[in-house]
Every structure is written in C-alpha cells, then in structure tokens.
Scaffold this motif. Sequence first.
Motif, PDB file in Angstrom:
ATOM      1  N   LEU A   2       0.837  -1.235  -0.088  1.00 16.09           N
ATOM      2  CA  LEU A   2       0.038   0.130  -0.019  1.00 16.09           C
ATOM      3  C   LEU A   2       0.817   1.135   0.120  1.00 16.09           C
ATOM      4  CD1 LEU A   2      -2.904   1.069   0.517  1.00 16.09           C
ATOM      5  CD2 LEU A   2      -2.197   1.605   3.004  1.00 16.09           C
ATOM      6  N   LYS A   5       0.388   8.570  -1.218  1.00 18.00           N
ATOM      7  CA  LYS A   5       1.251   9.518  -1.841  1.00 18.00           C
ATOM      8  C   LYS A   5       0.472  11.158  -1.701  1.00 18.00           C
ATOM      9  CE  LYS A   5       4.122   7.408  -5.317  1.00 18.00           C
ATOM     10  NZ  LYS A   5       4.087   7.356  -6.553  1.00 18.00           N
ATOM     11  N   GLU A  23       3.334   4.314   3.965  1.00 18.40           N
ATOM     12  CA  GLU A  23       3.720   3.225   3.131  1.00 18.40           C
ATOM     13  C   GLU A  23       3.477   1.862   3.864  1.00 18.40           C
ATOM     14  OE1 GLU A  23       7.268   0.875   0.413  1.00 18.40           O
ATOM     15  OE2 GLU A  23       7.303   2.860   1.286  1.00 18.40           O
ATOM     16  N   GLU A  57      -2.418  10.151  -4.088  1.00 22.83           N
ATOM     17  CA  GLU A  57      -2.930   8.811  -4.488  1.00 22.83           C
ATOM     18  C   GLU A  57      -2.833   7.555  -3.548  1.00 22.83           C
ATOM     19  OE1 GLU A  57      -0.446   7.599  -8.239  1.00 22.83           O
ATOM     20  OE2 GLU A  57       0.944   9.031  -7.209  1.00 22.83           O
ATOM     21  N   LEU A  59      -2.392   3.672  -3.616  1.00 23.80           N
ATOM     22  CA  LEU A  59      -2.295   2.474  -4.650  1.00 23.80           C
ATOM     23  C   LEU A  59      -2.110   1.076  -3.576  1.00 23.80           C
ATOM     24  CD1 LEU A  59       0.500   4.272  -6.628  1.00 23.80           C
ATOM     25  CD2 LEU A  59      -1.732   3.987  -7.527  1.00 23.80           C
ATOM     26  N   HIS A  61      -0.515  -2.373  -4.582  1.00 22.20           N
ATOM     27  CA  HIS A  61      -0.052  -3.173  -5.318  1.00 22.20           C
ATOM     28  C   HIS A  61      -0.220  -2.280  -6.818  1.00 22.20           C
ATOM     29  CE1 HIS A  61       0.669  -6.525  -2.860  1.00 22.20           C
ATOM     30  NE2 HIS A  61      -0.469  -6.636  -2.611  1.00 22.20           N
ATOM     31  N   ASN A  62       0.038  -1.135  -6.724  1.00 24.25           N
ATOM     32  CA  ASN A  62       0.176  -0.308  -7.847  1.00 24.25           C
ATOM     33  C   ASN A  62      -1.458  -0.097  -8.450  1.00 24.25           C
ATOM     34  OD1 ASN A  62       2.831   0.684  -8.165  1.00 24.25           O
ATOM     35  ND2 ASN A  62       3.463  -1.150  -8.972  1.00 24.25           N
ATOM     36  N   GLU A  63      -2.455  -0.583  -7.981  1.00 24.27           N
ATOM     37  CA  GLU A  63      -3.713  -0.326  -8.517  1.00 24.27           C
ATOM     38  C   GLU A  63      -4.389   0.903  -7.679  1.00 24.27           C
ATOM     39  OE1 GLU A  63      -8.048  -2.036  -9.196  1.00 24.27           O
ATOM     40  OE2 GLU A  63      -6.592  -3.005  -7.717  1.00 24.27           O
ATOM     41  N   ASN A  64      -4.862   1.630  -8.450  1.00 22.42           N
ATOM     42  CA  ASN A  64      -5.373   2.993  -7.768  1.00 22.42           C
ATOM     43  C   ASN A  64      -6.629   2.807  -6.901  1.00 22.42           C
ATOM     44  OD1 ASN A  64      -6.341   5.429  -7.218  1.00 22.42           O
ATOM     45  ND2 ASN A  64      -7.500   5.443  -9.026  1.00 22.42           N
ATOM     46  N   LEU A  65      -6.741   3.066  -5.852  1.00 26.01           N
ATOM     47  CA  LEU A  65      -8.050   2.651  -5.022  1.00 26.01           C
ATOM     48  C   LEU A  65      -9.023   3.948  -4.903  1.00 26.01           C
ATOM     49  CD1 LEU A  65      -6.865   0.858  -1.777  1.00 26.01           C
ATOM     50  CD2 LEU A  65      -7.405  -0.144  -4.197  1.00 26.01           C
ATOM     51  N   ARG A  76     -10.903  -6.399  -2.726  1.00 26.29           N
ATOM     52  CA  ARG A  76      -9.436  -6.393  -3.123  1.00 26.29           C
ATOM     53  C   ARG A  76      -8.605  -6.713  -1.830  1.00 26.29           C
ATOM     54  NH1 ARG A  76     -11.773  -3.547  -6.664  1.00 26.29           N
ATOM     55  NH2 ARG A  76     -11.149  -3.207  -8.623  1.00 26.29           N
TER      56      ARG A  76
END
Length: 237
Positions: A2, A5, A23, A57, A59, A61-65, A76
């Motif tokens: 997670l 940013k 993070e 942002e 994220l 695993h690099n997917e935007n929530l 997820r």
Amino acid sequence: MLIIKNLSAGYGGPTIIENVSLEVREGEIVTMIGPNGAGKSTVLKSIFGLTEIEGGEILLHNENLIGLKTSAVSARGIGYVPQGRSVFPSLTVEENLFMGAYIRSDKNKIAKDMEYVYSKFPRLHERRKQKSRLLSGGEQQMVALGRSLMLHPQLLLLDEPSIGLAPKIVAEVFEKIQEIQRDGTAILMVEQNASMALQISQRAYVLELGKNKFEGPGKELLSDERIREAYLGVRKK
Ligand SMILES: Nc1ncnc2c1ncn2[C@@H]1O[C@H](COP(=O)(O)OP(=O)(O)OP(=O)(O)O)[C@@H](O)[C@H]1O
Ligand SMILES: [Mg+2]
C-alpha cells in the motif's frame, strides 16, 4: 503493497488531511500515532472510500483505490475495523462473524474461515451463540477483529484496537494482532497506546494537524526524545 502519496482529503468541508504520505510493505505492522483530531482515522477512512479525496494517490499493488466503493476495496483484500467496537449488539457472535463474509460468493468456504477465526479466538467459539452485547469489551474487540478476518484480508486497517480495554486485555489484543501478522496479513493501525504499538511495529508515522510529522522504524521512534516527550508522556531528565 500500500502506498499513499500526498493524500489530501476531507468530508466535503475543510481539508482535514493534507499531503499525507505513508507506506505499508508486505507483512508489516505499521502504526500511526498523533494527537486527537490529527486525522489518523481520516487516513484509514480514505483508504476505505469513506472520505472526499482532494488530491494524491492511494495505490494497492500499484492499483489505484481512489474512487472505489467500500465493497470494492474489501473485495481487493482490505479489511477495516473502525474506531469503537463495531459489533452488531443484537446478533450472536457467530452471526457477527457471518456478516464479515457478506460480500463473498464462495459460501461453502465460509465455514472453513469461521474455523480459522475460532482457532485464533477460542473464547469466541465458546460464546458463539451468545448475543454480542453480553460480551466484555475485550471479547467484543475480538469479534470485530474476527469478523474482519473472514475476508482473508491481505491488509487490515485497525482504528484504535485497544481503546478502553484493561491493560491485560490490551496485551492480549496486541498478541492477536501479531499472530494475524504471522499468518501473513499486513496491518496498518492507529493507536493511542503508542508505546505498546511502537514496540510491535516495523514502522510508524506520527501525524499532527493533518500532516506527516515524523516517521521511522517503530523502535527508533520509541527512543526518540521528541516523541517520548510528546506522545509517550516521558519527561526530559
Ligand atoms: N464525518 C466527519 N465529518 C466532518 N468532519 C469530520 C468527520 N470525521 C472527522 N471529522 C473531523 O476531522 C478531523 C480529524 O478527525 P479524525 O477522526 O481523523 O482524527 P483522529 O486523529 O482519528 O482523532 P482521534 O485520536 O480523536 O480519534 C477532526 O477535526 C474531526 O472533527
Ligand atoms: Mg481516530
């Protein structure tokens, strides 16, 4: 896993958190501490889609929530135990646990997950037919934790898991949190009980007035003079 940013968010009025970054890495326990009103709960609610995001942002695993509904965030693999024990008082322990699996379609696996939760919390098994309002505060917190585990979260958000509990029970709750971590779930928690939380945290963040103030490994913050004075009630000699 997670990454947050420069997150700014609120509830439709003034900005409550501003440019917050943090993070959580795979398998970690990460703690947020800070004074009342600092925006700690707001950070957790933002991850769970319960605030108005103004920028930044989130994220997984690099997917935007950002923009996802709460149910999509759960799907997820993010579990959330809000501040204040959130059990359904008129439901039994077992019914409360079932509620934790409400978004699931693989109903046949639910019994197995229930077994897992009961193996973590044998006392809940003993009390499974009892109405939740009859449980002690500590037991209710275990129900709330157990319910969040019914979804096999990869990341668990815990808002003040030890609040209002007797010291012995606090220790038990922290022990359970570490067990959950050992079973492979990462944890992002908010805690007033800063000294105990920092001891079990790989990393921690201090929030003040909606902004990042300090961050570092839990044990490092624990021995930092500024933090000891402001958050752990330890006076300078
Ligand atoms: N639903 C809401 N609508 C409007 N404002 C809110 C809402 N929830 C919280 N706030 C405001 O946001 C600010 C931050 O609150 P938040 O609950 O995130 O702080 P916190 O750090 O978790 O504090 P505490 O340690 O007291 O739980 C506070 O000023 C609060 O009044
Ligand atoms: Mg809070």
